[in-house]
Design a protein around this motif. Structure first.
Motif, short mmCIF file in Angstrom:
data_model
loop_
_atom_site.label_atom_id
_atom_site.label_comp_id
_atom_site.label_asym_id
_atom_site.label_seq_id
_atom_site.Cartn_x
_atom_site.Cartn_y
_atom_site.Cartn_z
N LEU A 203 -32.32 9.55 7.31
CA LEU A 203 -32.36 9.33 5.86
C LEU A 203 -33.71 8.75 5.46
N TYR A 204 -34.18 7.74 6.18
CA TYR A 204 -35.47 7.14 5.86
C TYR A 204 -36.61 8.13 6.11
N ASN A 205 -36.52 8.91 7.19
CA ASN A 205 -37.54 9.92 7.45
C ASN A 205 -37.67 10.87 6.26
N ARG A 206 -36.54 11.26 5.70
CA ARG A 206 -36.56 12.23 4.61
C ARG A 206 -36.96 11.58 3.29
N VAL A 207 -36.58 10.33 3.08
CA VAL A 207 -37.04 9.61 1.89
C VAL A 207 -38.57 9.60 1.86
N TYR A 208 -39.18 9.31 3.00
CA TYR A 208 -40.64 9.25 3.06
C TYR A 208 -41.26 10.65 3.03
N ARG A 209 -40.65 11.59 3.74
CA ARG A 209 -41.21 12.95 3.83
C ARG A 209 -41.25 13.63 2.46
N TYR A 210 -40.20 13.44 1.69
CA TYR A 210 -40.11 14.11 0.40
C TYR A 210 -40.53 13.20 -0.76
N ASP A 211 -41.03 12.01 -0.43
CA ASP A 211 -41.41 11.03 -1.47
C ASP A 211 -40.26 10.89 -2.46
N ALA A 212 -39.05 10.72 -1.93
CA ALA A 212 -37.83 10.75 -2.73
C ALA A 212 -37.75 9.55 -3.66
N THR A 213 -37.16 9.77 -4.82
CA THR A 213 -37.04 8.72 -5.85
C THR A 213 -35.61 8.22 -6.00
N ALA A 214 -34.75 8.49 -5.02
CA ALA A 214 -33.41 7.89 -5.03
C ALA A 214 -33.56 6.38 -5.06
N CYS A 215 -32.89 5.72 -5.99
CA CYS A 215 -33.15 4.29 -6.21
C CYS A 215 -32.41 3.39 -5.25
N GLY A 216 -31.35 3.88 -4.60
CA GLY A 216 -30.53 3.03 -3.76
C GLY A 216 -30.41 3.49 -2.33
N TYR A 217 -31.51 3.99 -1.76
CA TYR A 217 -31.43 4.46 -0.38
C TYR A 217 -31.13 3.31 0.59
N GLY A 218 -31.60 2.10 0.26
CA GLY A 218 -31.27 0.93 1.09
C GLY A 218 -29.79 0.60 1.06
N PRO A 219 -29.18 0.47 -0.13
CA PRO A 219 -27.74 0.29 -0.19
C PRO A 219 -26.95 1.41 0.50
N ILE A 220 -27.43 2.66 0.39
CA ILE A 220 -26.75 3.76 1.09
C ILE A 220 -26.81 3.53 2.59
N ALA A 221 -27.99 3.17 3.10
CA ALA A 221 -28.14 2.94 4.54
C ALA A 221 -27.30 1.76 5.01
N ALA A 222 -27.26 0.70 4.21
CA ALA A 222 -26.42 -0.45 4.55
C ALA A 222 -24.95 -0.05 4.59
N THR A 223 -24.53 0.79 3.65
CA THR A 223 -23.14 1.23 3.58
C THR A 223 -22.80 2.15 4.75
#
Length: 262
Positions: A203-223
């Motif tokens: 998930l983090y690899n893709r957030v960085y690769r696509y310069d994603a603007t999802a605002c809660g990727y941290g909460p998603i990862a924690a969940t």
């Protein structure tokens, strides 16, 4: 007391109108053995129907742990609230024993982070219309790096086990922000694939690769982390839509996904 910050803006300010709107979005669905979920947090007119796909299927729990991003940058980097939360539908208590079990870790007690934040507030009316006699534990993440997210998820699952609490963990997040529909769907498909595989690193690899603007990727990862520790094996996508599907304007959309971890 944590008073509503966005009643009358993101959702109706009157109990009657709010009940009517939420009841119109919730529907009869098979209850799932859900350990965690992802639900959006935009105005109900845009994302409420997607969020309702999650809330229509949630099981009854003693406590719903709500983890969302800190849009305002106030307060501690990772902050929980112990306040009673008010919505137009009434009061919801926070789980003090679960909060006590989290003391001394990465999650601070800090009400400042929660005062203006909408991402957790908008989830609560769905819970109020579905269930009675439940508590919440609101956690706001201003710091969303992978190490922090994993630590938050681990601490929440450990605390729930320590106090023998039946919990469901809910990440509050929208996906792509203000991109054309085609771009949003492309990027969000990539993120959701990692989410459904419960693969935090990817998930983090893709957030960085696509310069994603999802605002809660941290909460998603924690969940994801907490849900896996609580027994979830897989994610299931219940719904995906964008603001353009409601407004008809596909030039700059926000993406919304409904996911459960079972």
């Amino acid at each position: 007391m944590r008073h509503p910050a966005v009643a009358g803006q993101f959702y109706p300010g009157s109990a009657e109108q709010l009940s009517h709107q939420v009841d119109g979005m919730l529907h009869q669905a098979a209850e799932l053995a859900v350990c965690g979920a992802v639900a959006p947090h935009a105005g109900y007119i845009y994302s409420g129907q997607v969020a309702a796909e999650v809330y229509s299927r949630l099981p009854k729990a003693e406590t719903y742990v709500l983890i969302g991003p800190n849009h305002h940058g106030l307060g501690s980097p990772v902050a929980l609230s112990r306040d009673t939360w008010r919505t137009p539908l009434g009061l919801v208590e926070t789980d003090q024993k679960l909060a006590d079990a989290l003391a001394g870790g990465i999650i601070d007690h800090d009400e400042t982070a929660h005062q203006p934040e909408h991402s957790l507030e908008v989830q609560i009316p769905f819970l109020q219309r579905r269930f009675s006699e439940f508590e919440i534990l609101p956690v706001c993440m201003g710091l969303q790096d992978m190490q922090t997210a994993i630590e938050v998820g681990d601490e929440i699952s450990s605390a729930a086990k320590k106090v023998n609490r039946k919990v469901v963990v809910i990440a509050s997040s929208d996906f792509t922000h203000y991109e054309p529909q085609e771009t949003a769907r492309k990027v969000d498909t990539q993120l959701l694939e990692a989410v459904l595989n419960m693969d935090v690193k990817e998930l983090y690899n893709r957030v960085y690769r696509y310069d994603a603007t999802a605002c809660g990727y941290g909460p998603i990862a924690a969940t994801i982390t907490a849900s896996a520790a609580l027994g979830a094996k897989m994610g299931k996508l219940l719904s995906y839509a964008t603001s353009g599907d409601v407004s008809g304007d596909y030039s700059q959309v926000v993406g919304y996904g409904a996911v459960v971890f079972t």
